[in-house]
Every structure is written in structure tokens, then in C-alpha cells.
Write a protein that holds these residues in place. Structure first.
Motif, PDB file in Angstrom:
ATOM      1  N   GLN A  58     -35.701  32.289  -2.971  1.00  0.00           N
ATOM      2  CA  GLN A  58     -34.530  32.617  -1.541  1.00  0.00           C
ATOM      3  C   GLN A  58     -33.556  31.797  -2.189  1.00  0.00           C
ATOM      4  OE1 GLN A  58     -35.664  33.951   0.907  1.00  0.00           O
ATOM      5  NE2 GLN A  58     -37.636  35.129  -0.172  1.00  0.00           N
ATOM      6  N   PHE A  59     -32.461  32.381  -1.544  1.00  0.00           N
ATOM      7  CA  PHE A  59     -30.737  31.755  -1.548  1.00  0.00           C
ATOM      8  C   PHE A  59     -30.732  31.546  -0.170  1.00  0.00           C
ATOM      9  CE2 PHE A  59     -30.946  35.064  -5.056  1.00  0.00           C
ATOM     10  CZ  PHE A  59     -30.647  34.371  -6.220  1.00  0.00           C
ATOM     11  N   ALA A  60     -29.812  30.446  -0.529  1.00  0.00           N
ATOM     12  CA  ALA A  60     -29.424  29.702   0.487  1.00  0.00           C
ATOM     13  C   ALA A  60     -28.042  30.737   0.979  1.00  0.00           C
ATOM     14  CB  ALA A  60     -27.900  28.893   0.010  1.00  0.00           C
ATOM     15  N   CYS A  61     -28.005  30.489   2.847  1.00  0.00           N
ATOM     16  CA  CYS A  61     -27.631  31.601   3.714  1.00  0.00           C
ATOM     17  C   CYS A  61     -26.584  31.727   2.682  1.00  0.00           C
ATOM     18  CB  CYS A  61     -28.163  30.818   5.069  1.00  0.00           C
ATOM     19  SG  CYS A  61     -29.716  30.854   5.169  1.00  0.00           S
ATOM     20  N   HIS A  62     -25.290  30.058   2.462  1.00  0.00           N
ATOM     21  CA  HIS A  62     -24.226  29.704   2.425  1.00  0.00           C
ATOM     22  C   HIS A  62     -23.822  30.808   1.419  1.00  0.00           C
ATOM     23  CE1 HIS A  62     -26.083  26.214   1.008  1.00  0.00           C
ATOM     24  NE2 HIS A  62     -24.517  26.357  -0.083  1.00  0.00           N
ATOM     25  N   LEU A  95     -26.631  30.190  -4.438  1.00  0.00           N
ATOM     26  CA  LEU A  95     -27.094  29.138  -4.472  1.00  0.00           C
ATOM     27  C   LEU A  95     -28.471  29.398  -4.214  1.00  0.00           C
ATOM     28  CD1 LEU A  95     -24.754  26.961  -3.692  1.00  0.00           C
ATOM     29  CD2 LEU A  95     -25.058  27.036  -6.005  1.00  0.00           C
ATOM     30  N   GLU A  96     -28.760  28.090  -4.302  1.00  0.00           N
ATOM     31  CA  GLU A  96     -31.347  28.512  -4.201  1.00  0.00           C
ATOM     32  C   GLU A  96     -30.997  27.759  -2.935  1.00  0.00           C
ATOM     33  OE1 GLU A  96     -33.672  27.449  -6.527  1.00  0.00           O
ATOM     34  OE2 GLU A  96     -33.323  28.715  -8.880  1.00  0.00           O
ATOM     35  N   ALA A  97     -32.027  28.481  -1.979  1.00  0.00           N
ATOM     36  CA  ALA A  97     -31.594  27.539  -0.706  1.00  0.00           C
ATOM     37  C   ALA A  97     -32.268  26.479  -0.619  1.00  0.00           C
ATOM     38  CB  ALA A  97     -33.063  28.632  -0.278  1.00  0.00           C
ATOM     39  N   SER A  98     -31.701  25.764   0.393  1.00  0.00           N
ATOM     40  CA  SER A  98     -31.643  23.898   0.734  1.00  0.00           C
ATOM     41  C   SER A  98     -31.708  23.916   1.648  1.00  0.00           C
ATOM     42  CB  SER A  98     -29.909  23.765   0.004  1.00  0.00           C
ATOM     43  OG  SER A  98     -29.052  24.663   1.274  1.00  0.00           O
ATOM     44  N   PRO A  99     -32.570  22.639   2.124  1.00  0.00           N
ATOM     45  CA  PRO A  99     -32.981  22.150   3.147  1.00  0.00           C
ATOM     46  C   PRO A  99     -31.711  22.391   4.828  1.00  0.00           C
ATOM     47  CG  PRO A  99     -33.657  19.806   1.929  1.00  0.00           C
ATOM     48  CD  PRO A  99     -32.422  21.708   1.339  1.00  0.00           C
ATOM     49  N   GLN A 108     -27.652  10.948   1.269  1.00  0.00           N
ATOM     50  CA  GLN A 108     -27.228  11.928   1.990  1.00  0.00           C
ATOM     51  C   GLN A 108     -26.536  12.789   0.310  1.00  0.00           C
ATOM     52  OE1 GLN A 108     -28.744  13.832   3.877  1.00  0.00           O
ATOM     53  NE2 GLN A 108     -30.169  11.787   4.627  1.00  0.00           N
ATOM     54  N   ALA A 109     -25.458  12.130  -0.029  1.00  0.00           N
ATOM     55  CA  ALA A 109     -25.307  12.245  -1.468  1.00  0.00           C
ATOM     56  C   ALA A 109     -25.474  12.030  -2.516  1.00  0.00           C
ATOM     57  CB  ALA A 109     -23.035  10.789  -1.442  1.00  0.00           C
ATOM     58  N   VAL A 110     -26.773  11.576  -2.528  1.00  0.00           N
ATOM     59  CA  VAL A 110     -27.316  11.722  -3.907  1.00  0.00           C
ATOM     60  C   VAL A 110     -28.522  12.964  -3.294  1.00  0.00           C
ATOM     61  CG1 VAL A 110     -29.638  10.156  -5.024  1.00  0.00           C
ATOM     62  CG2 VAL A 110     -27.786   8.764  -4.190  1.00  0.00           C
ATOM     63  N   GLU A 111     -28.882  13.256  -2.467  1.00  0.00           N
ATOM     64  CA  GLU A 111     -29.727  14.513  -1.596  1.00  0.00           C
ATOM     65  C   GLU A 111     -28.832  16.083  -2.431  1.00  0.00           C
ATOM     66  OE1 GLU A 111     -32.832  14.196  -1.090  1.00  0.00           O
ATOM     67  OE2 GLU A 111     -33.062  12.822  -1.936  1.00  0.00           O
ATOM     68  N   ALA A 112     -27.747  15.497  -1.784  1.00  0.00           N
ATOM     69  CA  ALA A 112     -26.847  16.943  -2.239  1.00  0.00           C
ATOM     70  C   ALA A 112     -26.674  17.329  -3.524  1.00  0.00           C
ATOM     71  CB  ALA A 112     -25.665  16.255  -1.287  1.00  0.00           C
ATOM     72  N   PHE A 113     -26.522  16.007  -4.253  1.00  0.00           N
ATOM     73  CA  PHE A 113     -26.897  16.593  -5.930  1.00  0.00           C
ATOM     74  C   PHE A 113     -28.013  17.193  -6.555  1.00  0.00           C
ATOM     75  CE2 PHE A 113     -23.061  13.576  -5.986  1.00  0.00           C
ATOM     76  CZ  PHE A 113     -22.141  14.723  -7.138  1.00  0.00           C
TER      77      PHE A 113
END
Length: 574
Positions: free
Chosen positions: A222-226, A196-200, A176-181
Motif C-alpha cells: 500500500q502506498f502513502a496517500c500523500h 512512498l509506502e504507507a505510513s501511520p 517523532q523525528a526519529v520515527e519519521a526517518f
């Protein structure tokens, strides 16, 4: 030109390099040996030099020569022993760690301790508390939210509602850490402008906030909600969106240019779904892509006013109304015995929240001054008499065509006449008086009821003793012989500014309606009577001192979604 002072030879073999982990134990005394400790911190001191055997011509044995360096004192007086051993043995020392060596060990210990703490914390029973970076907002910390998430995914961990990896085994966290980067945490994203752009993780948000996709369809991405909605800040309500985040996009000319380009194939300019009866507006062909840096400097004029062309009827409501007439000299007086003067508050009433005005209705706001009287014989200054119904033209026509029945019912309920003979006499008298006052047939009465205007005249010029439906409404002839005249249904807008919020209660303190709405000179229904943005900027600016943040007026999601509605059968993003 030659240098008269040549550079002395650098004693490379005697130089103690700072990148070594160990230093000679006698360094602090100023007498460190030239050999120095081993990479593992062992003293390697033996003798001050390694004697060299020199053999002269004709000699068979030769003799040993001292090789001590000049920096260490040069050749010693005693010289080597006959067996070639240096006569000056270097005493052993206890090498010490250099600053570099200490730092390396501290770093290794810290990393090891952190890994152990992470393993224990992530794999322990209180993992959620361990990984929580801060307080959760009251909505996401509620029992209702936890139960909803459990019903959707079967996971009791409330963290997993947003963070998919929170519900996984600790052994999977390195993946998950690798995917986060790859999703916003890469170093090059830390200095990128804009949200930030949208993420899963955004799919987890949409599991509850259905349909709340970010903003408009012509956004380049699309941008990330957070990026705008900051969690882990407070245990109360989530902080409001900062205006700087809005300006990071709307103040970026390059991004707005991309949005305009994107809009070429993204919009068919559908009518705005405002949820009110206001005339529909067409979305700009390029979307809302004007560069805006602040409300008080370069915010464009409100669209309802900006789109108003000279001579164009903006308010298409077919109801006829004259604000200036009703408000002249402080307002018209109410009918006796009232002595009040008409003003805005008599017709415009705010909703329970104090935000918007409730719809105007005839029965509540018009009937007092405009009763539908048609028979002078049953009314006077204190008694309204028999009145026409309001609302349905079919019902009005049926009422007029059944006047004998209406008079009989009026006599029983209002005059107290109950005997059959007296009722018949009363009805015949009223009908005869009514026809006599009009000097026309019943058919004329029916037409007068519908087509008499505010001057009590019919379209053909004939005079009537009362004002008809055409006083306020647009009335058209029947489509067939026995049809009912058509009355255009009023379309009084409940809201004009559908893309922004407003609260009348907050603005009523210290202001009058006419301070913002120029209704005292408005004589046409088509007048929009909305304040210009310049009027708003007088207060909502740094100079005015009133809140001028973007979120004070605007929302930013292009669709309305359910908030904690029925659970949807969708797991958080994987």
C-alpha cells in the motif's frame, strides 16, 4: 635506473596545514613563524631556534650551536647567547581565524540559532503557523474540517488532524523525528522509485475518507496517500494526481509481475459492483496488471470490447430493439401531426451534469410512437382510444379480464356518457365489436395481448389486429393454469464503462452520436455499440491535442468512502 634528481626532503614541521582553525598573524606578509598558534588561537612564538649544546672531547663546558632551519635562513651569524638563549627572539603576533575556523563558527552559530528558533516556534502559541510548510487546500482549511477533527479527537489544532506529532508537546518532537526517518524520510528512500509506502499518517486520512484504501487488493504494498495527493501546494483545490505517479507503478513491469503473483491468492474474481444494471463483469484472475505507459501508446482495449468473443452476446438485455431501423434515412417520422424525424436525442437525454444518459422509459420515450392500442373501434389517426396499461403483467391481465368496466369508465371520461342505460348499451356494443374483430373468445384476446409479435402474429401462426407485448419483450407461458405470462424485465444498462468517467456534453461539441457509436448499422439488441479506444486516441493524445491524463477518465480507489460524513470515533495515528 637511479633518479639523478632525488626528491627534496619535505619540510613537514614547517608546513601550515589547512585543517587548522588558526593561522599565524604574519601569514599574509609572507613571514609566518614555524611554531604557529595554539588550537585555541594563542601565539606560541618564542625564538627562531632552540640552541644545541655541543661538547668536544677534552672540553668540560662545551659551546652552544644555532639550530635555525635552512628554510628560515640557516645558522645565524651571532649565534646563541652564552647561557644558551637564541639571540633572535620572534615577536608576538595576533593569530587570525582560517576559513575553516570561520566556517565552523558560522555553522555552530547557525545550528544554535536554529535550535532556539525551533524551540520558541514549536513551543509558542502560534506553533501551527510556524511549522506550516505552505498553504492548505480549501477543503482542509475549512471550518467544517476543523470542527470535524475537534469532534473526533478533542484537539483544536487542524495540523494534528493529519500530523499526529503536531498535537504533542515540543519535548516529544525529537522522538517523532526519529520515527519519521523510519517512515519514508530515511535517506535511502529518497532515491527509491515509485510512490512512498504507507505510513501511520495514512490512518489519519482514513479517519475522514473511510474505506478509501489505496487501489486494488493485489498491490504488492500500500502506498502513502500523500504520495499522490499533494497538500501544502495551493490554497484552492488540491492539485490533480500527476499521470507520472500512475505510470511509476503501471509502467513498471517488475511491479506488475509482483501484482500478478500477489493476485493468485487475493482474488476470487467477484463481479464488478458498478451500481448500474449493466451485466456483471468478472474481474481478471490476475487483477489489472498490464504494463501501461500512456493512453495513446499501449493502453489496452476497453474491457467490454476486449472480452467480446466472436458470436458471444455481450448485451444481455432481453428488450428487443433495432437501432438501424429507427435511424434509417435520418430517422423515422413521428406520428401526425408532428413532422419531426426521429434521431438519438429524442430517446437519449443527458443527466443534469451532462455526463451520462438517463434511463429510457416507455412512457417518456416509446409511448408516442408505440401506443398500446388493441381496439380499432375506439381509436383513429387522431384519437388513441382505449389503451392497454404498461409495466405490470398482472395489471395487464386484470385490465383485459375487466374490459366491461374499462369501457364504462372510458365512456364516462372520454365520451361523456353518464346515463346507466346508455353506458350499458355502449359497453355491450364495444365488447361485441371487439370479439367480432378477433372472431375469437376473450381467452384468445388475452393471449394476443401478450404473445403477438411485431408482425401481429402469435407463435402458432394466427393473425391478430395489433402488436402485443412480444413485439418488444420476451414473453413466456404461465407456470400454472391460472398464472400470468412471464415478461422478462428490461435491463438497459445506464453505464457500460464503470471503471472510467465520461462527459457527453463535452464530446457533443463538433461531434454527432454516430461519429463514435456505430448505431446506424446495428440491428441487434446484443450489439454493444461502444467506440473503440482507437477512436478515443484520435483526440486524446499529443497528436490530437486533447487531455490524455490518467485521471481524466479513471479513479483509483477500490472502495467508495464517505467524505466528511458522520464523525468516526477514532483518533489520528499515534
Amino acid at each position: 635506473m637511479s633518479d639523478p634528481h632525488p626528491t627534496p626532503e619535505f619540510p613537514e614541521k614547517d608546513y601550515i596545514r589547512p585543517n587548522h582553525d588558526w593561522a599565524c598573524g604574519r601569514t599574509c606578509q609572507g613571514g609566518s613563524c614555524s611554531v604557529g598558534p595554539s588550537p585555541r588561537g594563542k601565539c606560541r612564538a618564542t625564538y627562531e631556534c632552540a640552541p644545541r649544546l655541543e661538547t668536544k672531547p677534552g672540553e668540560s663546558k662545551g659551546h652552544w650551536m644555532c639550530t635555525r632551519a635552512k628554510s628560515a635562513g640557516g645558522t645565524c651569524d651571532k649565534g646563541p647567547f652564552p647561557d644558551g638563549t637564541c639571540c633572535n627572539a620572534v615577536p608576538k603576533c595576533q593569530p587570525r581565524l582560517t576559513l575553516r575556523g570561520i566556517r565552523k563558527r558560522v555553522t555552530l552559530v547557525t545550528i544554535l540559532a536554529s535550535l532556539i528558533a525551533l524551540y520558541i516556534g514549536i513551543g509558542g502559541s502560534r506553533r501551527d503557523d510556524f511549522i506550516n510548510p505552505g498553504p492548505i487546500s480549501s477543503v482542509h482549511a475549512s471550518d467544517h474540517f476543523t470542527k470535524r477533527h475537534a469532534a473526533m479527537s478533542g484537539d483544536q489544532s487542524s495540523c494534528a488532524a493529519c500530523h499526529a506529532s503536531a498535537g504533542k508537546d515540543g519535548g516529544q518532537w525529537h522522538v517523532q523525528a526519529v520515527e519519521a526517518f523510519k517512515q519514508g524520510l530515511a535517506p535511502h528512500d529518497w532515491t527509491r522509485k515509485g510512490p512512498l509506502e504507507a505510513s501511520p499518517m495514512d490512518q489519519s486520512c482514513l479517519a475522514c475518507h473511510q474505506g478509501m484504501d489505496f487501489h486494488q487488493a493485489n498491490m504488492p504494498s500500500q502506498f502513502a496517500c500523500h504520495a499522490c495527493h499533494k497538500e501544502h501546494v495551493t490554497d484552492g483545490a488540491m492539485p490533480e494526481v500527476d499521470s507520472g505517479l500512475c505510470i511509476s507503478c503501471h509502467g513498471d513491469a517488475t511491479l506488475m509481475a509482483k501484482a500478478r503473483e500477489q493476485a493468485k491468492g487475493a482474488h476470487s474474481t467477484p463481479a464488478e459492483d458498478s451500481g448500474s444494471v449493466a451485466p456483471p463483469r468478472q474481474r481478471p484472475a490476475t487483477g489489472y496488471t498490464e504494463v501501461i505507459n500512456s493512453f495513446h501508446t499501449d493502453h489496452p482495449e476497453f474491457r467490454q470490447l476486449r472480452d467480446l468473443e466472436p458470436g458471444q452476446v455481450r448485451d444481455t438485455n432481453p428488450l428487443k430493439f433495432n437501432h438501424a431501423y429507427h435511424l434509417k434515412d435520418g430517422g423515422l417520422p413521428f406520428p401526425p401531426p408532428s413532422t419531426e424525424q426521429l434521431d438519438c436525442r429524442h430517446c437519449h437525454e443527458r443527466d443534469a451534469r451532462g455526463e451520462y444518459q438517463r434511463p429510457i422509459t416507455y412512457s417518456q420515450h416509446c409511448a408516442t410512437c408505440h401506443p398500446l392500442k388493441f381496439d380499432p373501434g375506439t381509436s383513429d389517426e387522431t384519437h388513441l382510444g382505449l389503451l392497454l396499461p404498461h409495466g405490470d403483467p398482472y395489471y395487464v391481465r386484470a385490465f383485459v379480464r375487466s374490459l366491461p368496466i374499462q369501457y364504462a369508465e372510458y365512456a364516462r371520461t372520454q365520451e361523456g356518457i353518464t346515463q346507466a342505460e346508455a353506458l350499458k348499451k355502449y359497453v355491450d356494443s364495444k365488447v361485441a365489436n371487439l370479439e367480432g374483430s378477433y372472431q375469437q373468445s376473450g381467452e384468445f384476446l388475452e393471449r394476443a395481448v401478450f404473445f403477438a409479435d411485431h408482425e401481429s402474429k402469435l407463435p402458432d401462426g394466427r393473425q391478430t389486429p395489433f402488436n402485443g407485448c412480444a413485439t418488444c419483450h420476451e414473453v413466456t407461458d404461465p407456470k400454472d393454469t391460472n398464472g400470468t405470462p412471464g415478461i422478462a424485465k428490461p435491463a438497459t444498462p445506464e453505464r457500460w464503462m464503470t471503471l472510467g468517467s465520461f462527459n457527453h456534453d463535452l464530446h457533443s461539441k463538433g461531434f454527432k452520436c454516430a461519429d463514435c457509436h456505430n448505431v446506424t448499422v446495428s440491428e441487434k439488441t446484443s450489439d454493444l455499440n461502444l467506440p473503440s479506444i482507437k477512436r478515443c486516441v484520435d483526440c486524446h493524445s499529443p497528436k490530437g491535442g486533447i487531455d490524455h491524463r490518467c485521471t481524466s477518465c479513471h479513479t483509483y480507489h477500490h472502495a467508495k468512502g464517505s467524505l466528511f460524513g458522520d464523525p468516526v470515533k477514532a483518533a489520528p495515528a499515534k
